[in-house]
Design a protein around this motif. Structure first.
Motif, PDB file in Angstrom:
ATOM      1  N   GLU A  80       6.877 -11.609   0.859  1.00 51.50           N
ATOM      2  CA  GLU A  80       5.376 -11.026  -1.351  1.00 51.50           C
ATOM      3  C   GLU A  80       5.074  -9.247  -0.719  1.00 51.50           C
ATOM      4  O   GLU A  80       5.589  -8.669   0.585  1.00 51.50           O
ATOM      5  CB  GLU A  80       4.235 -11.629  -0.285  1.00 51.50           C
ATOM      6  N   LYS A  81       5.291  -9.183  -2.130  1.00 48.31           N
ATOM      7  CA  LYS A  81       4.983  -7.791  -2.211  1.00 48.31           C
ATOM      8  C   LYS A  81       3.608  -7.123  -2.265  1.00 48.31           C
ATOM      9  O   LYS A  81       3.222  -8.387  -2.692  1.00 48.31           O
ATOM     10  CB  LYS A  81       5.904  -7.246  -3.244  1.00 48.31           C
ATOM     11  N   VAL A  82       2.725  -6.634  -1.132  1.00 47.91           N
ATOM     12  CA  VAL A  82       1.227  -6.702  -1.232  1.00 47.91           C
ATOM     13  C   VAL A  82       1.230  -4.906  -1.150  1.00 47.91           C
ATOM     14  O   VAL A  82       1.860  -3.854  -0.547  1.00 47.91           O
ATOM     15  CB  VAL A  82       0.511  -6.867   0.014  1.00 47.91           C
ATOM     16  N   PRO A  83      -0.202  -4.313  -1.946  1.00 46.62           N
ATOM     17  CA  PRO A  83      -0.402  -3.151  -2.114  1.00 46.62           C
ATOM     18  C   PRO A  83      -1.102  -2.227  -0.474  1.00 46.62           C
ATOM     19  O   PRO A  83      -1.701  -3.224  -0.037  1.00 46.62           O
ATOM     20  CB  PRO A  83      -0.987  -3.125  -3.341  1.00 46.62           C
ATOM     21  N   ILE A  84      -0.694  -1.131  -0.621  1.00 50.79           N
ATOM     22  CA  ILE A  84      -1.162  -0.326   0.247  1.00 50.79           C
ATOM     23  C   ILE A  84      -2.246   0.611  -0.092  1.00 50.79           C
ATOM     24  O   ILE A  84      -2.579   1.088  -0.597  1.00 50.79           O
ATOM     25  CB  ILE A  84      -0.295  -0.018   0.682  1.00 50.79           C
ATOM     26  N   TRP A  85      -2.921   0.023   0.923  1.00 50.84           N
ATOM     27  CA  TRP A  85      -4.764   1.062   1.053  1.00 50.84           C
ATOM     28  C   TRP A  85      -5.133   1.889   1.613  1.00 50.84           C
ATOM     29  O   TRP A  85      -4.539   1.334   2.874  1.00 50.84           O
ATOM     30  CB  TRP A  85      -5.310  -0.376   0.519  1.00 50.84           C
ATOM     31  N   ILE A  86      -6.269   2.598   2.285  1.00 50.07           N
ATOM     32  CA  ILE A  86      -6.876   3.418   2.610  1.00 50.07           C
ATOM     33  C   ILE A  86      -7.656   2.433   3.019  1.00 50.07           C
ATOM     34  O   ILE A  86      -8.701   2.574   1.727  1.00 50.07           O
ATOM     35  CB  ILE A  86      -6.452   4.924   2.780  1.00 50.07           C
ATOM     36  N   GLY A  87      -8.239   2.130   4.265  1.00 49.03           N
ATOM     37  CA  GLY A  87      -9.524   2.434   4.060  1.00 49.03           C
ATOM     38  C   GLY A  87     -10.979   2.622   4.964  1.00 49.03           C
ATOM     39  O   GLY A  87     -10.132   2.869   6.267  1.00 49.03           O
ATOM     40  N   ASN A  88     -11.997   2.686   4.744  1.00 49.28           N
ATOM     41  CA  ASN A  88     -13.170   3.522   5.998  1.00 49.28           C
ATOM     42  C   ASN A  88     -13.417   2.540   6.880  1.00 49.28           C
ATOM     43  O   ASN A  88     -13.658   3.504   7.905  1.00 49.28           O
ATOM     44  CB  ASN A  88     -14.222   4.025   5.498  1.00 49.28           C
TER      45      ASN A  88
END
Length: 814
Positions: free
Chosen positions: A317-325
């Motif tokens: 599956e293709k999932v979004p890449i985020w940054i998180g604090n």
RNA sequence: GCCCGAAUGGCGAAAUCGGCAGACGCAACGGACUUAAAAUCCGUUUCUCCGUAAGGAGAGUGUCGGUUCAAGUCCGACUUCGGGCACCA
């Protein structure tokens, strides 16, 4: 004849003088005696004792004296740590050189320790801050470097822009400099030296369970477990769709990976920095800064989408890449997969940003909740997880790890919370790090034959940024040992926790100038039998010293893997405001005043008598009169009976007094051997003296002799000055501490009549006096016939009578 | 949030293996000694109730429940306080 007055000042000053000039006083008579090694820590480098310290040292001192009287060869050094930074600050404040400040402080401490009569071994004197000792810190550094356990990397430090200097963590108060309370502390990246304690993380943790569980307090062990923070899980690569680069994530719940709806990177993560555009990088910087200012705790989850996607290697599956604090760069891999349905933090994050929530675990005997309102974190049965569906979490994790390893995109992995030990300090007063920076050869160790690298004595304390050493050209400029080119020394010094990590080994061979210590000497004394210190050292010092021990073992210097078999953490003394007695809080009680007024013996007795030593002691000075009166009663009893010829001796008094004496010897001995509850030992001694006052008139000369002898011996660990003085007045050969600890006779301990409580249905109705050895049947009969018991059993059926020999009778009626 | 620890008289506390709750000390009160005071020595002191008294009854170890002949102590749930760790994946 007027009664002898107990003049504590005269007695204590006399013995202080004698002990001071007798270097062999605390050596065992018999050098082949079994050994007992006690080590105590100074909690603070304050340079002055306060009653908190007095309590601490009284505990170890009593133990050492007791062990000695039991025929052990006792070594009882005192340790200190952290003389570096506080010494430097204190010295700057007083316009002194830190070295002079340290020397004068140690002299003052030594004077106070003598005044209190503590039996310390001062072998090391000022060694930890002098080349004699720190040469070996440097030697250890080189060994660590050789073995790849020392390395250099950029790391963040606290920086005060106002002072233009580096701050230690404890100098940062509410995010501001301790000297500039409104100036926020900045973070700066500096090159720092680290020691790889993580290399030993697994063993440090394992030995907590394997070896230490009996001799160390549970609270310290659980703090260490927590600090080392091992967690088992998996590493899995999510490939970035556009570049194919692998983002390795760490998770303890790989069984939930089919529920991963995005990948979240720490803002500092190098891949994140690559994927982000300018706006994204600005956002990342903002998140990093915000976290530093806010500190941990009340962080609101924030982050941003990188615009890129990654592939879940299990589902494709293709999932979004985020940054998180909330994702930390220095834990795990700095990247996570978010499974909002089964992790609370992920749930918070994903609901904030509208990321889908997909449950993949159902309870063992429940249905899959398709629309969860909150994250469900328990283990259960996998669902919607492709070929891994329908498995218990545990089994799914195993199979999925195996699968990842076969396919080469992941594996089972263990992560530790503990981080490598940063030992660089930008300070003068510490051990110079024996490294040279050569423009051609890079970082080069100082050859062992050139040790020690000594601190220059002439230093200006500019307080500007780099270590003061960096401002001393004679120190800094050096030839490269490899190529001979002009090079610079490392200007940082070592953390003073390095000193304290192994000083107790140096104590067993303090003058050795070929090695840190002789292995045979260490073999004799180690592991330490008893280590005593505040719980404040539970994490840092007590982990570092365990680490050091394991390194030394691997260097072949010692054979033990742990420094101390037993650890005792004494409670704090609480000041009048209920918080810990400490100099910075200004709630300390100065022993000098108390010693002058009541005497050192009384003070020591007072702090030991208040409560059990592992508990915090509330400071209630008004009750000091009790221990003082007790000592006066002992003094009067002994002095007036030394030569007295009894007029009316009677065997009954003799018997009672001797019985109490033997009971007391047993009680005090058992307290020493088992639990160090000196408060109950002292209470027993008080009971003894009360009984002796009652029986005094009827005691015969022979019994008096025996009693006086043992009484003084029993007192010796707690009130050494008085014991020694009375011993001398009795005309015995001293010192009293070379005498054998008294034993007891089980026959004499026994009471001849017993008071047995009688209960009816568990309620106390009377006590019956019976001779020792009365049979159970007789006890039953006597109890039932008792007039106080009769009314409660009359007209009822006696169902059962429980007789506990020598303890109690319980009559059960219906 | 997670992990540890603690809770007993007016006060510090004790009860070590499930067997007399409050040892020992402080403070308070009473007595002896003293012209007096201090010091010393000897008593009393968990709470409530009954009794003129000797004495007696009941309750009681943070809360609620359980196991047991018997619980401060063991088990379950909770409250409060102290300490450690804390978006640790």
């Amino acid at each position: 004849m007027p009664e002898s007055i107990y003049d504590h000042n005269q007695i204590e000053l006399k013995w202080e003088e004698r002990w001071k000039n007798d270097p062999d006083l605390y050596r065992a008579n018999d050098p082949t005696a079994k050994k007992y090694y006690v080590v105590e820590m100074f909690p603070y480098p304050s340079g002055r004792l306060h009653m908190g310290h007095v309590r601490n040292y009284s505990i170890g001192d009593a133990l050492a004296r007791y062990m000695w009287m039991r025929g052990f060869n006792v070594k009882h050094p005192i340790g200190w740590d952290a003389f570096g930074l506080p010494a430097e600050n204190a010295a700057i404040k007083r316009n002194m050189h830190p070295r002079d400040w340290t020397i004068s402080n140690i002299a003052e401490m030594k004077r106070q320790m003598h005044r209190m009569g503590f039996a310390y071994d001062w072998n090391l004197e000022i060694a930890t801050c002098e080349p004699d000792y720190y040469k070996w810190n440097q030697w250890f550094f080189l060994k660590m470097f050789e073995r790849g356990l020392a390395y250099r990397k950029k790391a963040m430090v606290n920086w005060c822009p106002e002072c233009a200097t580096v701050l230690a963590n404890e100098q940062v108060i509410d995010g501001c400099c301790w000297r500039h309370e409104t100036t926020p502390v900045e973070q700066r990246a500096l090159e720092q030296w680290f020691w790889k304690i993580t290399e030993y993380a697994d063993e440090l943790l394992r030995d907590i369970d394997d070896k230490l569980q009996h001799g160390w307090p549970e609270r310290v062990l659980s703090m260490q477990r927590n600090w080392i923070g091992r967690s088992e899980g998996s590493e899995v690569d999510f490939k970035v769709e556009s570049t194919g680069e692998a983002i390795r994530v760490f998770t303890t719940r790989v069984d939930t990976i089919y529920g991963a709806t995005c990948v979240i990177l720490a803002p500092e993560h190098p891949i994140a920095q690559k994927l982000l555009d300018d706006a994204g990088r600005a956002k990342a910087k903002q998140l990093i800064d915000a976290r530093k200012q806010q500190g941990p705790g009340d962080l609101i989850k924030d982050g941003t989408f990188t615009g890129q996607y990654a592939i879940n290697p299990y589902s494709g599956e293709k999932v979004p890449i985020w940054i998180g604090n909330f994702v930390l760069m220095d834990y795990g891999t700095g990247a996570i997969m978010a499974v909002p349905a089964h992790d609370e933090r992920d749930f918070d994050f994903c609901t904030t940003f509208g990321i889908p929530i997909r449950p993949v675990i159902r309870p063992v005997d429940g249905e899959l909740d398709e629309n969860p309102k909150a994250a469900f974190c328990e283990y259960g049965i996998t669902a919607n997880s492709g070929e891994f569906s329908g498995l218990p979490s545990e089994e799914a994790r195993r199979k999925m790890n195996q699968f990842a390893e076969e396919k080469g995109f992941g594996k089972a992995a263990i992560t530790f919370r503990i981080k490598d030990w940063g030992i660089s300090r930008q300070r003068y007063w510490g051990t110079p790090i024996p490294m040279i920076h050569c423009p051609k050869c890079g970082v080069v160790p100082v050859p062992e034959k050139d040790l020690p690298v000594e601190l220059p004595y002439n230093v200006k304390f500019t307080g500007k940024g780099r270590s003061p050493l960096a401002e001393v050209p004679e120190f800094m400029n050096v030839k490269c040992p490899t190529c001979g080119a002009d090079a610079q020394r490392e200007s940082d010094t070592m953390d003073t926790f390095v000193d304290s990590s192994w000083y107790f080994y140096r104590y067993c061979d303090p003058k050795n100038n070929a090695l840190p210590f002789d292995s045979a000497a260490a073999e004799t004394w180690f592991p330490i039998d008893q280590y005593i210190g505040g719980v404040t050292h539970a994490i840092l010092h007590l982990i570092y010293s365990r680490f050091f021990t394991k390194v030394m073992r691997d260097l072949g210097m010692i054979t033990n893997s742990e420094p101390a078999a037993n650890l005792f953490t004494q409670g704090m003394v609480l000041g009048s405001d209920g918080s810990a007695m400490s100099k910075s809080k200004g709630n300390v009680v100065d022993p000098e005043d108390m010693v002058g007024k009541y005497g050192a013996d009384t003070c020591r007795l007072f702090v030991l008598f208040a409560n059990a030593p592992e508990k915090d002691m509330p400071w209630i000075e008004s009750s000091v009169g009790g221990p003082r009166r007790f000592l006066e009663r002992v003094w009067r009893f002994v002095t007036r009976n030394i030569d007295r010829q009894p007029e009316n001796p009677n065997p009954d008094a003799d018997r009672k007094a001797l019985r109490k004496l033997h009971q007391t010897i047993r009680k005090v001995t058992e307290d020493f051997d088992n639990r160090w509850h000196f408060n109950t030992s002292i209470a027993a001694l008080m009971e003894l003296i009360n009984e002796l006052y009652d029986q005094e008139a009827g005691l015969s000369r022979g019994v008096l002799d025996r009693i006086l002898w043992d009484l003084v011996l029993l007192l010796a660990p707690f009130a050494p000055f008085m014991a020694e003085e009375l011993w001398e007045q009795m005309g015995r050969e001293g010192p009293v501490f070379r005498r054998q600890w008294p034993g007891w006779d089980d026959e004499l301990v026994k009471e001849d009549t017993l008071e047995i409580p009688v209960q009816v249905n568990g309620k106390l109705r009377t006590r019956i006096a019976v001779p020792l050895g009365t049979s159970q049947a007789d006890l039953e009969k006597i109890a039932q016939a008792d007039p106080k018991v009769q009314p409660f059993i009359e007209g009822k059926t006696v169902a059962k009578v429980i007789v506990v020999p020598e303890k109690l009778v319980n009559i059960v009626v219906r």
